[in-house]
Enzyme design. Structure first.
Site, PDB file in Angstrom:
ATOM      1  N   GLY A   1       0.811  -1.216   0.000  1.00 55.17           N
ATOM      2  CA  GLY A   1       0.000   0.000   0.000  1.00 55.17           C
ATOM      3  C   GLY A   1       0.841   1.260   0.000  1.00 55.17           C
TER       4      GLY A   1
ATOM      5  N   LEU B   1       0.538   3.650  -2.189  1.00 55.54           N
ATOM      6  CA  LEU B   1       0.985   3.447  -3.571  1.00 55.54           C
ATOM      7  C   LEU B   1       1.432   4.747  -4.231  1.00 55.54           C
ATOM      8  CD1 LEU B   1      -1.804   0.918  -4.641  1.00 55.54           C
ATOM      9  CD2 LEU B   1       0.402   0.465  -3.545  1.00 55.54           C
TER      10      LEU B   1
ATOM     11  N   HIS C   1       4.288   1.839  -8.171  1.00 57.35           N
ATOM     12  CA  HIS C   1       3.307   0.750  -8.082  1.00 57.35           C
ATOM     13  C   HIS C   1       2.361   0.784  -9.290  1.00 57.35           C
ATOM     14  CE1 HIS C   1       4.216   1.390  -3.674  1.00 57.35           C
ATOM     15  NE2 HIS C   1       4.374   0.093  -3.773  1.00 57.35           N
TER      16      HIS C   1
ATOM     17  N   GLN D   1       7.641  -9.539   7.907  1.00 53.81           N
ATOM     18  CA  GLN D   1       8.876  -9.108   7.251  1.00 53.81           C
ATOM     19  C   GLN D   1       9.494  -7.872   7.909  1.00 53.81           C
ATOM     20  OE1 GLN D   1       6.633  -8.447   3.437  1.00 53.81           O
ATOM     21  NE2 GLN D   1       8.048  -6.764   3.171  1.00 53.81           N
TER      22      GLN D   1
ATOM     23  N   ASP E   1      13.533  -3.225  -5.545  1.00 58.02           N
ATOM     24  CA  ASP E   1      13.831  -4.232  -4.520  1.00 58.02           C
ATOM     25  C   ASP E   1      14.547  -5.398  -5.205  1.00 58.02           C
ATOM     26  OD1 ASP E   1      12.424  -3.085  -2.113  1.00 58.02           O
ATOM     27  OD2 ASP E   1      10.789  -3.090  -3.558  1.00 58.02           O
TER      28      ASP E   1
ATOM     29  N   SER F   1       7.690   4.267  -0.790  1.00 59.20           N
ATOM     30  CA  SER F   1       6.764   4.752   0.230  1.00 59.20           C
ATOM     31  C   SER F   1       7.538   5.396   1.378  1.00 59.20           C
ATOM     32  CB  SER F   1       5.927   3.590   0.764  1.00 59.20           C
ATOM     33  OG  SER F   1       5.223   3.012  -0.311  1.00 59.20           O
TER      34      SER F   1
HETATM   35  O1  PAF Z   1       7.737  -5.171  -1.937  1.00 64.19           O
HETATM   36  C1  PAF Z   1       6.785  -5.161  -1.143  1.00 64.19           C
HETATM   37  O2  PAF Z   1       5.993  -4.233  -1.091  1.00 64.19           O
HETATM   38  C2  PAF Z   1       6.632  -6.333  -0.190  1.00 64.19           C
HETATM   39  O3  PAF Z   1       7.856  -6.817   0.235  1.00 64.19           O
HETATM   40  C3  PAF Z   1       5.749  -7.458  -0.765  1.00 64.19           C
HETATM   41  C4  PAF Z   1       6.381  -8.078  -2.002  1.00 64.19           C
HETATM   42  C5  PAF Z   1       4.375  -6.908  -1.107  1.00 64.19           C
HETATM   43  C6  PAF Z   1       5.581  -8.578   0.275  1.00 64.19           C
HETATM   44  O4  PAF Z   1       4.991  -8.103   1.440  1.00 64.19           O
END
Ligand code: PAF
EC number: 6.3.2.1
Length: 287
Positions: free
Chosen positions: A31, A33, A37, A61, A152, A188
């Site tokens: 989110g 975004l 995104h 995470q 990423d 973000s």
């Molecule tokens: O990159 C992200 O926003 C997150 O690591 C993901 C891939 C949505 C997993 O939570």
């Protein structure tokens, strides 16, 4: 665009689309975004007939002391952005929906080696949390393809390895990083920066660009290159977490005859941790 919050509703909506013969694309997000995104959703819409996005700030995470609680939650604005970008279905589950028995007993997915250095070194358990939630989401959505941002870079490598090693029938597509005009990769977390920090932040991209340019010109003293880059980051008021030249597929330290390289970094501006990378393919071996 419909928004659903349960796995049951998600599966029903995806089954309807499949029943109509549609190819399903998936864009997982946390989110808040931005245009980066939106580019993922646009790419998904170009490659499939039915685009599913998810918004889930995945506690698994985040490490202790990280920004889980303050991570921005902006559902209404996100729904609007997804709709504009061509998304058909948004899955926005609660933590209880994703981890009904709690996170401590949740089966984990762990991708060795690729998860260990770089961001994995400073964020222990991070990629296990990512691999676990992404594999759960893949099982829930069962997409034909999924789109992830190349910003990423290590995450994308981990997910590609997970999909390959676990024979998941999902095509993984990487989408180039979207940048502000001054080069800063959209994230973000940029929203945490003060105006002064925001003005300093493009130094990260400038540093990586300078290093990539030197590599293209034939510079092969990686240690000297990294030391020069670190000095640049420091001069811009950034605190390096890591700055490395790595093999772009295996992520091991670059060797002289590598052609596919990534210059990759994480650095702090105040408490905000920014990441960025530049991939480069050298036409001739480095040495
Ligand atoms: O990159 C992200 O926003 C997150 O690591 C993901 C891939 C949505 C997993 O939570």
């Amino acid at each position: 665009m419909n928004t659903v919050k349960t796995v049951r509703e998600l599966r029903a909506a995806v089954a309807r689309a499949r029943g109509e013969g549609k190819r399903i694309a998936f864009v997982p997000t946390m989110g808040n975004l931005h245009s980066g995104h939106a580019a993922l959703v646009t790419k998904a819409a170009q490659r499939a007939d039915f685009v599913v996005a998810s918004i889930f700030v995945n506690p698994l995470q985040f490490g202790a002391g990280e920004d889980l609680d303050k991570y921005p939650r902006t559902l209404a604005a996100d729904q609007e952005r997804l709709l504009q970008a061509g998304c058909h279905l948004l899955f926005a589950p609660t933590v209880e929906e994703m981890y009904p028995d709690g996170m401590s007993v949740q089966t984990r997915v762990s991708v060795p080696h690729l998860s260990e250095g770089l961001c994995g070194a400073s964020r222990p358990g991070h990629f296990e949390g990512v691999a676990t939630v992404v594999s759960k989401l893949f099982n829930m959505v069962q997409p034909d393809l999924a789109v992830f941002g190349e910003k990423d870079f290590q995450q994308l490598a981990v997910i590609r390895a997970m999909v390959r090693d676990l024979n998941m029938p999902v095509q993984i597509i990487g989408e180039p990083t979207v940048r502000a005009e001054d080069g800063l990769a959209l994230s973000s977390r940029n929203g945490y920066l003060t105006p002064e920090q925001r003005a300093a932040a493009p130094a990260l991209y400038r540093t990586l660009s300078g290093m990539a340019e030197a590599l293209r010109r034939g510079q092969r003293d990686y240690a000297a290159l990294i030391a020069g880059g670190e000095a640049q980051l420091e001069a811009a008021g950034m605190r390096k977490d890591y700055l490395e030249v790595r093999h772009a597929v295996t992520l091991r330290p670059a060797q002289l005859d590598d052609r596919d390289l990534v210059v990759i970094a994480a650095a702090y501006l105040g408490n905000t941790r920014l990441i960025d990378n530049l991939y480069l393919h050298l036409e001739t071996p480095s040495a």
